[in-house]
Design a protein around this motif. Structure first.
Motif, PDB file in Angstrom:
ATOM      1  N   ASP A 145       0.950  17.287 -12.005  1.00 50.35           N
ATOM      2  CA  ASP A 145      -0.358  17.413 -11.380  1.00 50.35           C
ATOM      3  C   ASP A 145      -0.176  17.678  -9.887  1.00 50.35           C
ATOM      4  OD1 ASP A 145      -2.927  17.198 -10.407  1.00 50.35           O
ATOM      5  OD2 ASP A 145      -3.395  15.367 -11.537  1.00 50.35           O
ATOM      6  N   THR A 146       0.074  18.946  -9.551  1.00 50.01           N
ATOM      7  CA  THR A 146       0.312  19.317  -8.157  1.00 50.01           C
ATOM      8  C   THR A 146      -0.891  18.987  -7.288  1.00 50.01           C
ATOM      9  OG1 THR A 146       1.845  21.062  -8.843  1.00 50.01           O
ATOM     10  CG2 THR A 146       0.951  21.222  -6.619  1.00 50.01           C
ATOM     11  N   GLY A 147      -2.084  19.167  -7.806  1.00 50.65           N
ATOM     12  CA  GLY A 147      -3.283  18.843  -7.038  1.00 50.65           C
ATOM     13  C   GLY A 147      -3.310  17.392  -6.609  1.00 50.65           C
ATOM     14  N   ALA A 148      -2.933  16.494  -7.498  1.00 47.50           N
ATOM     15  CA  ALA A 148      -2.893  15.074  -7.155  1.00 47.50           C
ATOM     16  C   ALA A 148      -1.805  14.793  -6.121  1.00 47.50           C
ATOM     17  CB  ALA A 148      -2.684  14.228  -8.402  1.00 47.50           C
ATOM     18  N   MET A 149      -0.676  15.477  -6.227  1.00 46.35           N
ATOM     19  CA  MET A 149       0.380  15.319  -5.222  1.00 46.35           C
ATOM     20  C   MET A 149      -0.119  15.777  -3.857  1.00 46.35           C
ATOM     21  SD  MET A 149       3.725  16.638  -7.325  1.00 46.35           S
ATOM     22  CE  MET A 149       4.834  16.532  -5.940  1.00 46.35           C
ATOM     23  N   LEU A 150      -0.780  16.945  -3.833  1.00 44.72           N
ATOM     24  CA  LEU A 150      -1.269  17.491  -2.569  1.00 44.72           C
ATOM     25  C   LEU A 150      -2.290  16.573  -1.917  1.00 44.72           C
ATOM     26  CD1 LEU A 150      -1.602  21.243  -3.549  1.00 44.72           C
ATOM     27  CD2 LEU A 150       0.135  20.207  -2.072  1.00 44.72           C
ATOM     28  N   ALA A 151      -3.074  15.884  -2.719  1.00 42.93           N
ATOM     29  CA  ALA A 151      -4.075  14.962  -2.183  1.00 42.93           C
ATOM     30  C   ALA A 151      -3.435  13.774  -1.475  1.00 42.93           C
ATOM     31  CB  ALA A 151      -4.991  14.485  -3.304  1.00 42.93           C
ATOM     32  N   LEU A 152      -2.167  13.516  -1.748  1.00 42.42           N
ATOM     33  CA  LEU A 152      -1.476  12.349  -1.184  1.00 42.42           C
ATOM     34  C   LEU A 152      -0.662  12.675   0.063  1.00 42.42           C
ATOM     35  CD1 LEU A 152      -0.319  10.762  -4.552  1.00 42.42           C
ATOM     36  CD2 LEU A 152      -2.284  10.098  -3.144  1.00 42.42           C
ATOM     37  N   VAL A 153      -0.548  13.957   0.395  1.00 45.21           N
ATOM     38  CA  VAL A 153       0.216  14.351   1.583  1.00 45.21           C
ATOM     39  C   VAL A 153      -0.736  14.798   2.689  1.00 45.21           C
ATOM     40  CG1 VAL A 153       2.254  14.989   0.214  1.00 45.21           C
ATOM     41  CG2 VAL A 153       0.616  16.763   0.881  1.00 45.21           C
ATOM     42  N   SER A 154      -0.285  14.625   3.924  1.00 41.46           N
ATOM     43  CA  SER A 154      -1.110  15.015   5.072  1.00 41.46           C
ATOM     44  C   SER A 154      -1.171  16.534   5.181  1.00 41.46           C
ATOM     45  CB  SER A 154      -0.537  14.417   6.358  1.00 41.46           C
ATOM     46  OG  SER A 154       0.740  14.952   6.633  1.00 41.46           O
ATOM     47  N   GLU A 155      -2.158  17.019   5.889  1.00 42.44           N
ATOM     48  CA  GLU A 155      -2.324  18.464   6.095  1.00 42.44           C
ATOM     49  C   GLU A 155      -1.095  19.074   6.763  1.00 42.44           C
ATOM     50  OE1 GLU A 155      -3.824  21.970   5.464  1.00 42.44           O
ATOM     51  OE2 GLU A 155      -5.003  20.224   4.885  1.00 42.44           O
ATOM     52  N   ASP A 156      -0.437  18.304   7.649  1.00 39.27           N
ATOM     53  CA  ASP A 156       0.730  18.809   8.376  1.00 39.27           C
ATOM     54  C   ASP A 156       2.036  18.193   7.863  1.00 39.27           C
ATOM     55  OD1 ASP A 156       0.316  16.228   9.291  1.00 39.27           O
ATOM     56  OD2 ASP A 156       0.628  16.726  11.403  1.00 39.27           O
ATOM     57  N   VAL A 157       2.090  17.872   6.580  1.00 38.89           N
ATOM     58  CA  VAL A 157       3.275  17.247   5.995  1.00 38.89           C
ATOM     59  C   VAL A 157       4.532  18.054   6.333  1.00 38.89           C
ATOM     60  CG1 VAL A 157       3.024  18.417   3.743  1.00 38.89           C
ATOM     61  CG2 VAL A 157       4.264  16.239   3.897  1.00 38.89           C
ATOM     62  N   THR A 198       0.838  -1.203   0.000  1.00 40.13           N
ATOM     63  CA  THR A 198       0.000   0.000   0.000  1.00 40.13           C
ATOM     64  C   THR A 198       0.873   1.253   0.000  1.00 40.13           C
ATOM     65  OG1 THR A 198      -1.743  -1.181   1.167  1.00 40.13           O
ATOM     66  CG2 THR A 198      -1.821   1.223   1.244  1.00 40.13           C
ATOM     67  N   THR A 199       1.914   1.253   0.827  1.00 40.12           N
ATOM     68  CA  THR A 199       2.825   2.404   0.887  1.00 40.12           C
ATOM     69  C   THR A 199       3.600   2.553  -0.416  1.00 40.12           C
ATOM     70  OG1 THR A 199       2.998   2.389   3.283  1.00 40.12           O
ATOM     71  CG2 THR A 199       4.857   3.333   2.077  1.00 40.12           C
ATOM     72  N   GLU A 200       4.077   1.458  -0.981  1.00 41.50           N
ATOM     73  CA  GLU A 200       4.799   1.540  -2.252  1.00 41.50           C
ATOM     74  C   GLU A 200       3.885   2.092  -3.343  1.00 41.50           C
ATOM     75  OE1 GLU A 200       6.403  -2.422  -2.678  1.00 41.50           O
ATOM     76  OE2 GLU A 200       8.121  -1.946  -1.405  1.00 41.50           O
ATOM     77  N   ALA A 201       2.613   1.699  -3.335  1.00 44.14           N
ATOM     78  CA  ALA A 201       1.657   2.225  -4.318  1.00 44.14           C
ATOM     79  C   ALA A 201       1.401   3.708  -4.085  1.00 44.14           C
ATOM     80  CB  ALA A 201       0.346   1.441  -4.251  1.00 44.14           C
ATOM     81  N   LEU A 202       1.352   4.151  -2.824  1.00 45.90           N
ATOM     82  CA  LEU A 202       1.169   5.570  -2.501  1.00 45.90           C
ATOM     83  C   LEU A 202       2.335   6.392  -3.036  1.00 45.90           C
ATOM     84  CD1 LEU A 202      -0.291   7.858  -0.868  1.00 45.90           C
ATOM     85  CD2 LEU A 202       1.134   7.142   1.086  1.00 45.90           C
ATOM     86  N   ILE A 203       3.546   5.927  -2.812  1.00 46.48           N
ATOM     87  CA  ILE A 203       4.734   6.659  -3.281  1.00 46.48           C
ATOM     88  C   ILE A 203       4.779   6.650  -4.809  1.00 46.48           C
ATOM     89  CG2 ILE A 203       7.255   6.802  -3.188  1.00 46.48           C
ATOM     90  CD1 ILE A 203       5.635   7.393  -0.479  1.00 46.48           C
ATOM     91  N   ALA A 204       4.429   5.541  -5.426  1.00 39.95           N
ATOM     92  CA  ALA A 204       4.387   5.476  -6.893  1.00 39.95           C
ATOM     93  C   ALA A 204       3.361   6.473  -7.433  1.00 39.95           C
ATOM     94  CB  ALA A 204       4.060   4.058  -7.360  1.00 39.95           C
ATOM     95  N   ALA A 205       2.200   6.572  -6.792  1.00 42.63           N
ATOM     96  CA  ALA A 205       1.174   7.526  -7.228  1.00 42.63           C
ATOM     97  C   ALA A 205       1.664   8.967  -7.072  1.00 42.63           C
ATOM     98  CB  ALA A 205      -0.110   7.316  -6.434  1.00 42.63           C
ATOM     99  N   TYR A 206       2.392   9.242  -5.998  1.00 39.67           N
ATOM    100  CA  TYR A 206       2.969  10.571  -5.760  1.00 39.67           C
ATOM    101  C   TYR A 206       3.904  10.947  -6.922  1.00 39.67           C
ATOM    102  CZ  TYR A 206       5.977  14.017  -3.390  1.00 39.67           C
ATOM    103  OH  TYR A 206       6.712  15.130  -3.054  1.00 39.67           O
ATOM    104  N   TYR A 207       4.773  10.029  -7.314  1.00 38.75           N
ATOM    105  CA  TYR A 207       5.705  10.331  -8.396  1.00 38.75           C
ATOM    106  C   TYR A 207       5.039  10.308  -9.771  1.00 38.75           C
ATOM    107  CZ  TYR A 207       9.572  10.808  -5.236  1.00 38.75           C
ATOM    108  OH  TYR A 207      10.401  11.262  -4.248  1.00 38.75           O
ATOM    109  N   GLU A 208       4.003   9.522  -9.942  1.00 40.18           N
ATOM    110  CA  GLU A 208       3.236   9.594 -11.195  1.00 40.18           C
ATOM    111  C   GLU A 208       2.604  10.981 -11.330  1.00 40.18           C
ATOM    112  OE1 GLU A 208       0.511   6.283 -11.062  1.00 40.18           O
ATOM    113  OE2 GLU A 208       2.174   4.843 -11.122  1.00 40.18           O
ATOM    114  N   ALA A 209       2.077  11.513 -10.228  1.00 44.42           N
ATOM    115  CA  ALA A 209       1.506  12.863 -10.239  1.00 44.42           C
ATOM    116  C   ALA A 209       2.599  13.897 -10.505  1.00 44.42           C
ATOM    117  CB  ALA A 209       0.799  13.150  -8.912  1.00 44.42           C
ATOM    118  N   PHE A 210       3.776  13.712  -9.910  1.00 44.99           N
ATOM    119  CA  PHE A 210       4.906  14.623 -10.162  1.00 44.99           C
ATOM    120  C   PHE A 210       5.237  14.649 -11.651  1.00 44.99           C
ATOM    121  CE2 PHE A 210       9.332  15.524 -10.862  1.00 44.99           C
ATOM    122  CZ  PHE A 210       9.582  16.626 -10.052  1.00 44.99           C
ATOM    123  N   ASN A 211       5.393  13.473 -12.243  1.00 46.18           N
ATOM    124  CA  ASN A 211       5.750  13.407 -13.666  1.00 46.18           C
ATOM    125  C   ASN A 211       4.647  13.939 -14.564  1.00 46.18           C
ATOM    126  OD1 ASN A 211       8.393  12.528 -13.467  1.00 46.18           O
ATOM    127  ND2 ASN A 211       7.859  10.368 -13.596  1.00 46.18           N
TER     128      ASN A 211
END
Length: 134
Positions: free
Chosen positions: A20-32, A4-17
Motif C-alpha cells: 500500500d504505497t499510498g499508506a506509506m506516502l501518508a506517513l512520510v513528510s513532504e520533504d522526506v 508513538t514513533t515505534e507505532a509510526l514505523i510499524a505502520a510504515y512497514y505494515e503498509a509496505f507488506n
C-alpha cells in the motif's frame, strides 16, 4: 514519544507488506530524505513515490522478523528485519530477473518530525543479494 514513533514505523512497514504505497506516502513528510542503499539521496515525497513504484515492478518483498527501536524523545528510530523476496523484473545494472527468490537481513534508520518520517536510510548487503539471484 518513543511508543508513538515505534507505532509510526510499524505502520510504515505494515503498509509496505500490504503493498500500500499510498499508506506509506501518508506517513512520510513532504520533504522526506530517502537514502537508498547503494544509491543517491532522493528528497521529497514525489521521488519517494517514484522509487516505490519502481521497486514494486522489480521486486515482490515481504519483511519479517521485524524489530523496531526508537529514542526516548521519538526523534530517531531503527528497524531490523529479514527481507523475503522474488526478483520480478530486471533492474538496470543488476543480474537478469527470472523470478529468483532471495532472503537477506536488512535494516533502516529514521528521523521523525511532527509525526511524520522525515528520513529513511535503508541498508542491506548487495553482494549477498547478487549472489542469491545470480
Amino acid at each position: 514519544m518513543r511508543e508513538t514513533t515505534e507505532a509510526l514505523i510499524a505502520a510504515y512497514y505494515e503498509a509496505f507488506n500490504a503493498k500500500d504505497t499510498g499508506a506509506m506516502l501518508a506517513l512520510v513528510s513532504e520533504d522526506v530524505a530517502h537514502h537508498v542503499n547503494e544509491g543517491q539521496v532522493r528528497t521529497g515525497r514525489a521521488l519517494f513515490a517514484e522509487f516505490c513504484d519502481h521497486m514494486s515492478r522489480s521486486y515482490d518483498e515481504r519483511l519479517t522478523e521485524m524489530v523496531i527501536f526508537a529514542t526516548p524523545d521519538g526523534s530517531r528510530a531503527a528497524a531490523e528485519f529479514m527481507v523475503n523476496g522474488t526478483y520480478l523484473e530486471t533492474d538496470p545494472g543488476l543480474p537478469e530477473a527470472n523470478g529468483q527468490g532471495y532472503r537477506l537481513p536488512g535494516g533502516a534508520f529514521f528521523n521523525v518530525a511532527e509525526g511524520k518520517i522525515s528520513r529513511v536510510t535503508t541498508y542491506y548487503n548487495l553482494a549477498d543479494w547478487v549472489a542469491q539471484v545470480s
